[in-house]
Design an enzyme around this catalytic site. Structure first.
Site, short mmCIF file in Angstrom:
data_model
loop_
_atom_site.label_atom_id
_atom_site.label_comp_id
_atom_site.label_asym_id
_atom_site.label_seq_id
_atom_site.Cartn_x
_atom_site.Cartn_y
_atom_site.Cartn_z
CE LYS A 1 -0.40 1.96 -3.91
NZ LYS A 1 0.11 0.62 -4.25
CE1 TYR B 1 0.32 5.02 -5.56
CE2 TYR B 1 0.25 6.45 -3.63
CZ TYR B 1 0.84 5.42 -4.33
OH TYR B 1 1.93 4.78 -3.81
CB SER C 1 -0.95 -0.04 1.20
OG SER C 1 -1.78 1.11 1.22
CB SER C 2 1.12 4.28 -0.40
OG SER C 2 1.59 5.62 -0.25
#
Length: 252
Positions: A156, A152, A138-139
């Site tokens: 995520k 984005y 993920s982020s």
């Protein structure tokens, strides 16, 4: 510490460069046989040649994870050729940040469905393993609002939710965890491009991290490799943040 990965088999998407390539190398360095894919045939060939030249047991394939049929076929073929699957690492992202309809579609197809399809195709093999493990990438943009808060960051965040659901549903059979990196810098990567083309954004992002630098792919890969390994037997449903204290929210 023995991570007990020797003789295990792993699949990694987006494994020709950046975090993905570092994950392939880290798993292979622990004795795993690693099949990886990426969209670029040249990138796959180069990575495979370099990693094999270093003595690693790796196999690269040209696959676009947005093509569900091609992704499932690659998973099936890899399982048949390597004698099963113990680990899958879902790493690919469309890196679609501006909030356009095209980017929402690309993020859903590549980031979200690419992860779901990989897991579903590999699940029979993972359940047959005595150490089945899923690691999704993920982020930090999935857990806080930043400049990537559009498609984005949204997907995520969804990947973390999906993975924690898997951990609960598959408890006792297959482990599932997420790694959420902060900014990661490597040659040819997005942050090198931003450094060259948008130095103000790069400087701002760099200044937010109290370490004064960005992560290397290898630092993220070590976290992935541990969570993927039988050494992490009782860790499932976690989201391991690897960001050098970039984020300041308390993760409860």
């Amino acid at each position: 510490m023995d991570l007990q990965l020797n003789g295990r088999t792993a699949l990694v998407t987006g494994g020709s460069r950046g975090i993905g390539r570092a994950v392939v190398e880290a798993l292979a360095a622990e004795g795993a046989t690693v099949s990886f894919c990426a969209r670029s045939a040249d990138g796959v060939r180069t990575a495979e040649e370099e990693l094999r030249g270093a003595g690693y047991d790796v196999y690269g394939s040209e696959v676009d994870v947005a093509d569900g049929d091609a992704l499932a076929a690659w998973v099936r073929e890899s399982a048949a050729q390597r004698g099963g699957i113990d680990v899958v690492v879902a790493n690919v992202s469309a890196l679609a940040i501006p909030s356009t309809e095209e980017n929402w579609a690309a993020s859903f197809t590549t980031d979200m469905l690419g992860t779901v399809r990989l897991v579903e195709a590999a699940l029979p093999s993972l359940e047959a393993s005595d150490a089945g493990a899923i690691v999704t990438i993920s982020s930090v943009s999935g857990r806080e609002i930043d400049f990537a808060a559009g498609p984005y960051g949204t997907f995520k965040g969804a990947i973390v939710h999906y993975t924690q659901g898997l951990a609960y549903q598959l408890a006792g059979r297959v482990r599932a965890n997420t790694v959420s990196p902060g900014n990661v810098y490597f040659p040819g990567g997005v942050w090198e491009s931003i450094e060259q083309n948008d130095p103000d954004l790069y400087g701002h992002a760099l200044g937010l991290n109290p370490t004064g630098r960005m992560a290397t792919p290898q630092e993220v890969a070590r976290a992935v490799t541990f969570l993927a390994s039988p050494a992490a037997t009782f860790i499932s449903g976690t989201n391991l943040v690897v960001d050098g204290a970039l984020t300041r929210g308390v993760q409860l």
